[in-house]
Design a protein around this motif. Sequence first.
Motif, PDB file in Angstrom:
ATOM      1  N   ARG A 106       0.810  -1.219   0.000  1.00  9.68           N
ATOM      2  CA  ARG A 106       0.000   0.000   0.000  1.00  9.68           C
ATOM      3  C   ARG A 106       0.843   1.269   0.000  1.00  9.68           C
ATOM      4  N   PHE A 107       2.158   1.145   0.257  1.00 11.78           N
ATOM      5  CA  PHE A 107       3.029   2.324   0.278  1.00 11.78           C
ATOM      6  C   PHE A 107       3.782   2.515  -1.034  1.00 11.78           C
ATOM      7  N   ASP A 108       3.559   1.658  -2.009  1.00 16.55           N
ATOM      8  CA  ASP A 108       4.203   1.776  -3.323  1.00 16.55           C
ATOM      9  C   ASP A 108       3.363   2.709  -4.202  1.00 16.55           C
ATOM     10  N   PRO A 109       3.923   3.880  -4.620  1.00 17.88           N
ATOM     11  CA  PRO A 109       3.135   4.808  -5.446  1.00 17.88           C
ATOM     12  C   PRO A 109       2.623   4.175  -6.737  1.00 17.88           C
ATOM     13  N   TYR A 110       3.426   3.269  -7.341  1.00 18.87           N
ATOM     14  CA  TYR A 110       2.969   2.625  -8.574  1.00 18.87           C
ATOM     15  C   TYR A 110       1.783   1.691  -8.309  1.00 18.87           C
ATOM     16  N   GLU A 111       1.760   1.046  -7.130  1.00 16.03           N
ATOM     17  CA  GLU A 111       0.622   0.199  -6.768  1.00 16.03           C
ATOM     18  C   GLU A 111      -0.635   1.053  -6.575  1.00 16.03           C
ATOM     19  N   GLU A 112      -0.459   2.231  -5.954  1.00 11.98           N
ATOM     20  CA  GLU A 112      -1.590   3.143  -5.761  1.00 11.98           C
ATOM     21  C   GLU A 112      -2.106   3.642  -7.105  1.00 11.98           C
ATOM     22  N   ALA A 113      -1.197   3.991  -8.021  1.00  8.91           N
ATOM     23  CA  ALA A 113      -1.594   4.456  -9.351  1.00  8.91           C
ATOM     24  C   ALA A 113      -2.332   3.360 -10.104  1.00  8.91           C
ATOM     25  N   LYS A 114      -1.857   2.104  -9.960  1.00 12.54           N
ATOM     26  CA  LYS A 114      -2.502   0.980 -10.643  1.00 12.54           C
ATOM     27  C   LYS A 114      -3.925   0.779 -10.122  1.00 12.54           C
ATOM     28  N   LEU A 115      -4.111   0.836  -8.787  1.00 11.30           N
ATOM     29  CA  LEU A 115      -5.445   0.671  -8.216  1.00 11.30           C
ATOM     30  C   LEU A 115      -6.394   1.768  -8.697  1.00 11.30           C
ATOM     31  N   SER A 116      -5.891   3.025  -8.771  1.00  8.15           N
ATOM     32  CA  SER A 116      -6.727   4.127  -9.247  1.00  8.15           C
ATOM     33  C   SER A 116      -7.184   3.869 -10.673  1.00  8.15           C
ATOM     34  N   ALA A 117      -6.260   3.413 -11.548  1.00  4.45           N
ATOM     35  CA  ALA A 117      -6.611   3.144 -12.944  1.00  4.45           C
ATOM     36  C   ALA A 117      -7.631   2.016 -13.044  1.00  4.45           C
ATOM     37  N   LEU A 118      -7.439   0.935 -12.279  1.00  3.78           N
ATOM     38  CA  LEU A 118      -8.362  -0.202 -12.342  1.00  3.78           C
ATOM     39  C   LEU A 118      -9.752   0.169 -11.829  1.00  3.78           C
ATOM     40  N   LEU A 119      -9.827   0.924 -10.729  1.00  4.67           N
ATOM     41  CA  LEU A 119     -11.126   1.332 -10.202  1.00  4.67           C
ATOM     42  C   LEU A 119     -11.854   2.238 -11.186  1.00  4.67           C
ATOM     43  N   ALA A 120     -11.114   3.179 -11.810  1.00  6.07           N
ATOM     44  CA  ALA A 120     -11.738   4.065 -12.803  1.00  6.07           C
ATOM     45  C   ALA A 120     -12.251   3.270 -13.993  1.00  6.07           C
ATOM     46  N   SER A 121     -11.524   2.182 -14.364  1.00  8.34           N
ATOM     47  CA  SER A 121     -11.968   1.360 -15.494  1.00  8.34           C
ATOM     48  C   SER A 121     -13.291   0.662 -15.199  1.00  8.34           C
ATOM     49  N   LYS A 122     -13.615   0.507 -13.888  1.00  6.21           N
ATOM     50  CA  LYS A 122     -14.877  -0.128 -13.500  1.00  6.21           C
ATOM     51  C   LYS A 122     -15.967   0.902 -13.230  1.00  6.21           C
ATOM     52  N   GLY A 123     -15.673   2.169 -13.558  1.00  7.99           N
ATOM     53  CA  GLY A 123     -16.679   3.210 -13.367  1.00  7.99           C
ATOM     54  C   GLY A 123     -16.762   3.745 -11.967  1.00  7.99           C
ATOM     55  N   VAL A 124     -15.730   3.476 -11.141  1.00 13.65           N
ATOM     56  CA  VAL A 124     -15.734   3.938  -9.754  1.00 13.65           C
ATOM     57  C   VAL A 124     -15.104   5.332  -9.704  1.00 13.65           C
ATOM     58  N   GLY A 125     -15.699   6.234  -8.937  1.00 11.64           N
ATOM     59  CA  GLY A 125     -15.088   7.540  -8.739  1.00 11.64           C
ATOM     60  C   GLY A 125     -15.978   8.677  -9.188  1.00 11.64           C
ATOM     61  N   TYR A 126     -15.475   9.871  -8.903  1.00  8.27           N
ATOM     62  CA  TYR A 126     -16.195  11.098  -9.237  1.00  8.27           C
ATOM     63  C   TYR A 126     -15.323  11.962 -10.149  1.00  8.27           C
ATOM     64  N   GLU A 127     -15.932  12.439 -11.233  1.00 10.44           N
ATOM     65  CA  GLU A 127     -15.226  13.346 -12.137  1.00 10.44           C
ATOM     66  C   GLU A 127     -15.117  14.719 -11.480  1.00 10.44           C
ATOM     67  N   VAL A 128     -13.913  15.321 -11.547  1.00  8.85           N
ATOM     68  CA  VAL A 128     -13.688  16.657 -10.996  1.00  8.85           C
ATOM     69  C   VAL A 128     -14.106  17.676 -12.052  1.00  8.85           C
ATOM     70  N   LEU A 129     -15.073  18.532 -11.704  1.00  7.98           N
ATOM     71  CA  LEU A 129     -15.613  19.511 -12.648  1.00  7.98           C
ATOM     72  C   LEU A 129     -15.043  20.878 -12.315  1.00  7.98           C
ATOM     73  N   ALA A 130     -14.176  21.369 -13.198  1.00  6.02           N
ATOM     74  CA  ALA A 130     -13.544  22.674 -12.978  1.00  6.02           C
ATOM     75  C   ALA A 130     -14.249  23.784 -13.738  1.00  6.02           C
ATOM     76  N   PHE A 131     -15.063  23.426 -14.735  1.00  5.20           N
ATOM     77  CA  PHE A 131     -15.686  24.423 -15.598  1.00  5.20           C
ATOM     78  C   PHE A 131     -17.199  24.272 -15.567  1.00  5.20           C
ATOM     79  N   GLU A 132     -17.880  25.420 -15.664  1.00  4.62           N
ATOM     80  CA  GLU A 132     -19.330  25.405 -15.798  1.00  4.62           C
ATOM     81  C   GLU A 132     -19.695  24.882 -17.186  1.00  4.62           C
ATOM     82  N   ASP A 133     -20.952  24.501 -17.352  1.00  4.83           N
ATOM     83  CA  ASP A 133     -21.443  24.156 -18.685  1.00  4.83           C
ATOM     84  C   ASP A 133     -21.808  25.449 -19.403  1.00  4.83           C
TER      85      ASP A 133
END
Length: 668
Positions: A106-133
């Motif tokens: 859990r302390f390996d940055p590459y392992e953390e990056a891999k988990l983030s990519a895999l979770l996003a591939s499953k539709g997990v997470g919230y998109e950060v909205l910086a701009f109005e429509d």
Amino acid sequence: MRVRPILILGIDVISENPKKFAVVSWFNGRLERKGEFTLYRLIRFIQSKRPDIIALDSVTELGDDLRKFLRALPSGTKLVQVTGRPGEQRSLQSLAKEHGIRTFDRFDPYEEAKLSALLASKGVGYEVLAFEDEVIIKVTRGRSHGKGGWSQDRYRKRVHNLVRDKVREIEEGLRRADIPFDLETEERDYGLARGEFRVYAAREELAGLIRPMRGGDVEVRIQPVERAELGFAPLRGEEAIRERRSIIVGIDPGITVGIAVIDLSGNIVALHSERNMPVGEVFRFISEIGHPLVVATDVSPAPGFVEKIARSFKANLFVPRESLRVQDKNELLRDLGVSVDDDHQRDALAAAYKAYLRLKPKLEHVDARLREAGLSKKADEVKALVIQGYNLGEAMQRVALRERSRAEEKPEEARRQGPDVEQYLRRIHELERRIGFLERENAELREIIKEQRKTIGRLERRIADYDEEVRRKVLRERELEAKVKRIEALEKQLHEAKAVIERLSRDLVQVKRMNVVEIRGSAVPLKVMNVLSWRELERLEREIGVKRGDVLFVVNPAGAGRAIAEELVEKGIRALITEKPLPESVRVVLREAHVPFFTGDELDVKRVDEFAVVERETLEKAIDELLARWEEEDKEEEAERLLRLVEEYRIERMKELRRRAEGESKHR
């Protein structure tokens, strides 16, 4: 149907100073370790690869560079925080376990990056909205018109016509695409100097419709409007369902926007209407209440504004088969037994309740099945999943698995005594590495300090050796500085003396000229005054002198009075010649003193710079004639005065004789 390949980049911070990131890519199920990137190189890499998603566990890792990072993202690339909305975040490990992803260090940055990519591939997470429509489109002239001339005027008018044509072209394109907008223009030369559109649509919706233009006669700039605060929208509706209240939203768009919110049991949660309410404010208002599963409208087809809100929330869009009549809307409100503030709230509530009625049979069936299975407490969550498209069995299974996962996490979280200890442990690990680096750096700096101290001692000895020499040099420089100042003062005095000598030389030349003319006798020199004033008279006396019998020439006598005229009479000048007529008060004084005065045109005065002469014969003749005329006028005035005295005496005598005669007649 062929599915488009998706590229996801998972990132995690390796170090803070300098800031470096571990990057792992996910492309159609294949993971690849991309290496270590600085922020600048990471942005360049993202702009070249144009991934669909950038996934990380927390946007706070970007720190002060977050806004800069969001502005640099290519169009179509989403920044996703996989751990959830701020304040509702979960650990990467618990999310990975829930979705069946194996975890390692859990302390390996590459392992953390891999988990983030895999979770996003499953539709997990919230998109950060910086701009109005919302998007600002500015249409202006492209280059300067230049200065002056008919050609520049024609060019300026041509450019303003081109700006007008481009504004009309964009306006027509937006109307054809049924995209709402506001337009402000500045008219110039029967054309437009500028046009500014505020378009209520995301930047991606304008792709292919409006293109930016630079470098020509007309420029078109497209700028998305930044949000004051970052927004967070779920990548998939399922992620919001388990965290937030599920709602059905009815919207009535227009100048005044109406919003109605009801829950999955048909209860009214909120009613609101507001004039000129932008898309971003509508989004924030709804987000604060809950997560909309259905966004409804009362008209068919659906307005673009309502479609935009539904897309923003990844919600289902409800459109009635035909637009609801006012009678139908009023009947729905009577059934609900509620009153509204205006027609906009009525229309929004009618749309939301109509959508609820369409879903009511399915929702009642879900309630019945859940009561049988003993899952009534999770009714809203199961209903939301069913509305999202899951069948009832799948929805119940997912909720049950999630509850089991949460039950397993609770003991571990209790031991940690905090919502997420892992991020603190990761931070400790990073700080330990940082401390080791700083200790090595500290040892190196101590060696450098020793060398610097030796160098300082050597330089101090050299300074002591050169101290006397430097002191002598400073004394010489001070003495030299004093002499330079003395030379500057003498040069200034010399310059002033030369100026005085030059002025006196000019005066001497003038005096010599006047003496030569006097000696020759053919002409009379005139002493010139620019104005007839005391200051000018003092200047003339100081430079040339004024003596009895002089003839003065005054360029402009305007403003002179009796006092200056009396002074000239007292000095005994022979005559006064002026370029312009004398004031009446001066004429009276000179006439009474028999001092002749003329204009330059009468005597044909010759003048060069400050030197003037008049022919002696002409002057003498004019003086004699004027004095003779004045003498004749004086004699006539004296004779008239004597005749008046005799007449006055005669009249008084007659009056006296008449009074005597009247007195004698009374005595008789």
